[in-house]
Every structure is written in C-alpha cells, then in structure tokens.
Design a protein around this motif. Structure first.
Motif, PDB file in Angstrom:
ATOM      1  N   LEU A   1       0.918  -1.207  -0.004  1.00 30.75           N
ATOM      2  CA  LEU A   1      -0.142  -0.007  -0.159  1.00 30.75           C
ATOM      3  C   LEU A   1       0.671   1.200   0.133  1.00 30.75           C
ATOM      4  O   LEU A   1       0.361   2.284   0.024  1.00 30.75           O
ATOM      5  N   ILE A   2       2.303   1.122   0.319  1.00 30.99           N
ATOM      6  CA  ILE A   2       3.172   2.479   0.413  1.00 30.99           C
ATOM      7  C   ILE A   2       3.953   2.398  -0.987  1.00 30.99           C
ATOM      8  O   ILE A   2       4.272   1.528  -1.711  1.00 30.99           O
ATOM      9  N   SER A   3       4.345   3.567  -1.750  1.00 31.43           N
ATOM     10  CA  SER A   3       5.013   3.604  -2.565  1.00 31.43           C
ATOM     11  C   SER A   3       6.714   3.882  -2.222  1.00 31.43           C
ATOM     12  O   SER A   3       7.021   4.930  -2.103  1.00 31.43           O
ATOM     13  N   LEU A   4       7.082   2.823  -2.343  1.00 32.32           N
ATOM     14  CA  LEU A   4       8.528   2.758  -2.069  1.00 32.32           C
ATOM     15  C   LEU A   4       9.600   2.184  -3.071  1.00 32.32           C
ATOM     16  O   LEU A   4       9.280   1.118  -3.639  1.00 32.32           O
TER      17      LEU A   4
ATOM     18  N   VAL B   1      14.979  -0.216   5.044  1.00 33.13           N
ATOM     19  CA  VAL B   1      14.025  -0.306   6.011  1.00 33.13           C
ATOM     20  C   VAL B   1      14.663  -0.476   7.260  1.00 33.13           C
ATOM     21  O   VAL B   1      15.487  -1.225   7.466  1.00 33.13           O
ATOM     22  N   LEU B   2      13.760  -0.174   8.450  1.00 29.89           N
ATOM     23  CA  LEU B   2      14.065  -0.620   9.885  1.00 29.89           C
ATOM     24  C   LEU B   2      12.818  -1.228  10.459  1.00 29.89           C
ATOM     25  O   LEU B   2      11.779  -0.772  10.399  1.00 29.89           O
ATOM     26  N   ASP B   3      13.027  -2.394  10.923  1.00 36.08           N
ATOM     27  CA  ASP B   3      12.049  -3.294  11.716  1.00 36.08           C
ATOM     28  C   ASP B   3      12.254  -3.186  13.005  1.00 36.08           C
ATOM     29  O   ASP B   3      13.073  -3.949  13.609  1.00 36.08           O
TER      30      ASP B   3
ATOM     31  N   VAL C   1       9.353   0.435  10.732  1.00 40.85           N
ATOM     32  CA  VAL C   1       7.893  -0.630  11.076  1.00 40.85           C
ATOM     33  C   VAL C   1       8.065  -0.693  12.721  1.00 40.85           C
ATOM     34  O   VAL C   1       8.953  -1.030  13.078  1.00 40.85           O
ATOM     35  N   MET C   2       6.791  -0.515  13.050  1.00 38.09           N
ATOM     36  CA  MET C   2       6.567  -1.027  14.396  1.00 38.09           C
ATOM     37  C   MET C   2       5.209  -1.995  14.550  1.00 38.09           C
ATOM     38  O   MET C   2       4.246  -1.479  14.792  1.00 38.09           O
ATOM     39  N   ASN C   3       5.700  -3.232  14.398  1.00 35.86           N
ATOM     40  CA  ASN C   3       4.407  -4.029  14.391  1.00 35.86           C
ATOM     41  C   ASN C   3       4.126  -4.788  15.751  1.00 35.86           C
ATOM     42  O   ASN C   3       5.104  -5.673  16.287  1.00 35.86           O
ATOM     43  N   GLY C   4       3.282  -4.299  16.245  1.00 38.85           N
ATOM     44  CA  GLY C   4       3.014  -4.683  17.640  1.00 38.85           C
ATOM     45  C   GLY C   4       4.140  -4.511  18.763  1.00 38.85           C
ATOM     46  O   GLY C   4       4.415  -5.105  19.708  1.00 38.85           O
ATOM     47  N   VAL C   5       4.549  -3.116  18.716  1.00 42.26           N
ATOM     48  CA  VAL C   5       5.706  -2.736  19.508  1.00 42.26           C
ATOM     49  C   VAL C   5       5.303  -1.728  20.380  1.00 42.26           C
ATOM     50  O   VAL C   5       5.456  -1.475  21.629  1.00 42.26           O
ATOM     51  N   LEU C   6       4.562  -0.729  19.952  1.00 46.81           N
ATOM     52  CA  LEU C   6       4.474   0.443  20.308  1.00 46.81           C
ATOM     53  C   LEU C   6       3.723   0.313  21.886  1.00 46.81           C
ATOM     54  O   LEU C   6       3.829   1.253  22.825  1.00 46.81           O
ATOM     55  N   GLU C   7       2.891  -0.759  22.038  1.00 43.44           N
ATOM     56  CA  GLU C   7       2.041  -0.819  23.213  1.00 43.44           C
ATOM     57  C   GLU C   7       2.936  -1.161  24.357  1.00 43.44           C
ATOM     58  O   GLU C   7       2.567  -1.414  25.465  1.00 43.44           O
TER      59      GLU C   7
ATOM     60  N   ASN D   1       9.888  12.539   3.995  1.00 43.29           N
ATOM     61  CA  ASN D   1       8.883  11.918   3.180  1.00 43.29           C
ATOM     62  C   ASN D   1       8.929  10.265   3.558  1.00 43.29           C
ATOM     63  O   ASN D   1       8.289   9.773   2.626  1.00 43.29           O
ATOM     64  N   GLY D   2       9.467   9.917   4.623  1.00 43.65           N
ATOM     65  CA  GLY D   2       9.751   8.557   4.867  1.00 43.65           C
ATOM     66  C   GLY D   2       8.192   8.097   5.364  1.00 43.65           C
ATOM     67  O   GLY D   2       7.556   8.804   5.726  1.00 43.65           O
ATOM     68  N   TYR D   3       8.265   6.830   5.490  1.00 40.45           N
ATOM     69  CA  TYR D   3       7.006   6.230   6.117  1.00 40.45           C
ATOM     70  C   TYR D   3       7.214   5.512   7.308  1.00 40.45           C
ATOM     71  O   TYR D   3       8.279   5.044   7.804  1.00 40.45           O
TER      72      TYR D   3
END
Length: 257
Positions: free
Chosen positions: A102-105, A111-113, A178-184, A212-214
């Motif tokens: 869904l993003i245009s990269l 990328v940082l996970d 990317v912060m998938n299941g992390v912020l909480e 303009n990063g995501y």
C-alpha cells in the motif's frame, strides 16, 4: 549489502567498527559485537510467542542444523495449539506484511524493523527492499532470526540488539520504519508515564526517518470480538479492559496489576 552506520547513544557521533566492538572516538563509549550482532542494550525483559525455556530449546536445536520450521512446529503444535495467535502459524505467515504493497517505496529503500520478534516481517521486506535492519531487544529471538535468515538464504538483513528507546542510528537513515506490535510495549523499558514514553519513541523514530519517509504502526484491535466474549486482553491479562473508557481502564489496571 552496504555497511550500516551506527551512532553513539551518548554523544551522537558516528561509531567506528572493529571486529570486536563499535567505539566512539569522541566520548570513548563502546558496544560489543557478539555473533556478528551489535549489542546496544543489556539483558532485556523476555517476551515471546513461546516461553523463554522453549525458545532456548528451539535455538539449541538450530545449532544442530535442524530446519527452523520443523523445530518450531514440533515444540508448539501441542503445547500452544490453543494460544491466540498460535505461534507456528503466526511466525510462518508471510502475509502479515502485505500492508507494504500500500506504500510507494523504491526497491533500493532502506527499512528498519523495530521489535522484529522472530523475523516474519523482516523476511518479507527483505524480498522487496535492498536493505533491512532488524532491531530486537531479546537476544534469544535475535539468535533465532539469525538462524532463520541463514537457512532461508537471506543476506540483506542486518540484526541489531537494541530497544526502541535508544536507537543507535543517525538522522535521516531510513525510508520506512516498522513498529508491528511494538508501541504498546515500549513503556516496559522506562518507569515514566507510558504515554510520554510512547511519544519519546515516536520522536526518536521521526529523527531517523528520511524526509517523506513512512512509519508503519501495527497493533491489535482494541474492540476485538474476542474481548466481548470473555477473553483476557493479552497485554495485561485483564478482562474487558480494552472496552472501558481510558480513565476507568487506568484505574482498573493500577488496582489489579
């Protein structure tokens, strides 16, 4: 894969790499490199899809060159079959990262996970982008990722032992964070107000994002159907807490946890 630049956590100068460590020539701070993984944080609070005991067992089996999927399935298929999410399916489901379409990269993006866990999201992104940096504070999970990526022949992922509060990267380093299941979970590493800790993490992320990063944030649905049917919230192990107004939930949490 290009060499990743790391920044001193104390004075923010670029670190110099040797075989054994990263060193800051400005303030003298040092961070070890163990098993080819930079170590920017101490012993982290263990969290994982399986217990620490089982994670250690899995990693021992991987030292015997057993395939990571076979080992993980054998350990989890009975013991964790009623857990939500079920660990084996959760760890092997590569569709979990389909949001990236869904993003245009550009394919040459960096990328940082953050909080890479057992490496599912990082693995997917490594097939579409030139460089992926996987940050994870739990060393047992990092070792699993190392073996997983080696067995899958993935060579464009850099593993880093660090946490979201102290990101050792210069400004404008990444096209996607990317912060998938992390912020909480980030407030577990600091005794301050959880909201302030989350805000500080997001400020740190903004610093290392390119213009303009995501930023991708993934988190479970607060109003999940499971919470209406008597299931405990997996984060604090309390009934109905996600359905309450924030103030009431805060009081409830402080009383029982």
């Amino acid at each position: 894969m290009k060499k990743i630049k790391f920044q001193c956590l104390n004075c923010r100068k670029i670190l110099v790499e040797s075989k054994e460590n990263f060193k800051c020539r400005n303030c003298g701070s040092e961070w070890k490199i163990e098993n080819k993984i930079p170590q920017f944080t101490g012993n982290a609070i263990y969290w994982g899809e399986i217990t620490r005991y089982d994670m250690v067992y899995v990693n021992k089996q991987l030292t015997k060159n057993k395939y990571w999927k076979d080992v993980l399935r054998k350990v989890t298929e009975q013991k964790y079959k009623n857990q939500v999410p079920e660990p084996y399916s959760f760890t092997t489901d590569l569709s979990r990262a389909n949001w990236h379409f869904l993003i245009s990269l550009d394919k040459k993006s960096k990328v940082l996970d953050i909080g890479a866990g057992l490496g599912t999201v990082s693995e997917v992104l490594s097939h579409y982008y030139e460089e992926v940096v996987s940050v994870e504070p739990v060393r047992e999970r990092l070792y699993f990722c190392k073996k997983r990526f080696e067995q899958e022949g993935i060579k464009n992922i850099k593993l880093v032992n660090a946490n979201a509060l102290e990101l050792p990267f210069p400004e404008n380093s990444f096209d996607l964070v990317v912060m998938n299941g992390v912020l909480e979970w980030v407030a577990l590493y600091n005794k301050e107000n959880p909201k302030k800790v989350q805000e500080q993490v997001l400020i740190n992320v903004l610093r290392i994002l390119k213009p303009n990063g995501y930023l991708y944030i993934g988190i479970e649905n607060r109003l999940s159907y499971r919470h209406f049917t008597g299931h405990y919230d997996p984060h604090v192990n309390l009934l109905l807490i996600t359905l309450m107004p924030r103030m009431l939930a805060r009081i409830y949490s402080r009383i029982f946890t």
